[in-house]
Scaffold this active site. Structure first.
Site, PDB file in Angstrom:
ATOM      1  N   HIS A  56       0.845  -1.200   0.000  1.00  0.00           N
ATOM      2  CA  HIS A  56       0.000   0.000   0.000  1.00  0.00           C
ATOM      3  C   HIS A  56       0.883   1.255   0.000  1.00  0.00           C
ATOM      4  O   HIS A  56       2.028   1.226   0.471  1.00  0.00           O
ATOM      5  CB  HIS A  56      -0.895   0.023   1.247  1.00  0.00           C
ATOM      6  N   GLU A  58       0.914   3.864   1.842  1.00  0.00           N
ATOM      7  CA  GLU A  58       1.416   4.279   3.162  1.00  0.00           C
ATOM      8  C   GLU A  58       2.632   3.462   3.579  1.00  0.00           C
ATOM      9  O   GLU A  58       3.580   4.001   4.154  1.00  0.00           O
ATOM     10  CB  GLU A  58       0.335   4.103   4.237  1.00  0.00           C
ATOM     11  N   CYS A  86      -6.010   1.655   5.890  1.00  0.00           N
ATOM     12  CA  CYS A  86      -6.614   0.391   6.311  1.00  0.00           C
ATOM     13  C   CYS A  86      -6.017  -0.005   7.660  1.00  0.00           C
ATOM     14  O   CYS A  86      -5.149   0.681   8.197  1.00  0.00           O
ATOM     15  CB  CYS A  86      -6.339  -0.685   5.267  1.00  0.00           C
ATOM     16  N   CYS A  89      -2.108  -0.555   7.503  1.00  0.00           N
ATOM     17  CA  CYS A  89      -1.342   0.692   7.462  1.00  0.00           C
ATOM     18  C   CYS A  89      -1.466   1.463   8.771  1.00  0.00           C
ATOM     19  O   CYS A  89      -0.501   2.070   9.231  1.00  0.00           O
ATOM     20  CB  CYS A  89      -1.797   1.546   6.284  1.00  0.00           C
TER      21      CYS A  89
HETATM   22 ZN    ZN Z   1      -3.334   0.054   3.781  1.00  0.00          ZN
END
Ligand code: ZN
Length: 147
Positions: A56, A58, A86, A89
């Site tokens: 991801h 992040e 999410c 993260c």
């Molecule tokens: Zn994430």
């Protein structure tokens, strides 16, 4: 001319990253990490390219910022991310002790909020910055995917 280094300015940079993700066929989420009005990390979602569900935006940005700073904690940093983080993260951001998180669109399905994940108690959070732009990119991506 003094540039307006505000949340909107840096969120636009994160949106630019999300657009790169969209062009590459990735779920369009982008992030930048800022220290004292300076961008030290830029990243976008790379889960398809790296064939890695943990890639991801992040996660990439956290690693990149820590490398830049030469230290693992991001206490003086602000993360700008186009979509609410999410729970994975949020967990990584917890460990980084990041100073502030500014996100765009809320993720009502997989956001850390609805998942019940908590951030670090010292992390400040702001949501909704340029949320319509962030949501538009995501809608564009999923509309394309359906056709
Ligand atoms: Zn994430």
């Amino acid at each position: 001319m003094v540039l307006p280094y505000d949340d909107t300015y840096f969120m636009k940079k994160a949106l630019q990253e999300a657009e790169y993700a969209l062009e590459a066929g990735e779920v369009p989420v982008g992030a930048v990490i800022v220290v004292q009005d300076r961008i030290i990390a830029r990243a976008h979602n790379l889960t398809e390219k790296l064939n890695d569900v943990t890639a991801h935006a992040e996660m990439q940005a956290i690693t990149s910022a820590a490398n830049f700073l030469g230290g693992k904690y991001l206490k003086d940093c602000t993360l700008y991310v186009t979509l609410e983080p999410c729970q994975m993260c949020a967990g990584a951001l917890y460990w980084s002790q990041i100073g502030k998180i500014v996100y765009g669109a809320k993720d009502l399905q997989r956001g850390y909020g609805v998942m019940g994940t908590t951030l670090h108690p010292k992390t400040k959070i702001t949501g909704g910055i340029l949320k319509d732009d962030a949501a538009r990119l995501l809608q564009e991506f999923f509309a394309k995917k359906r056709t």
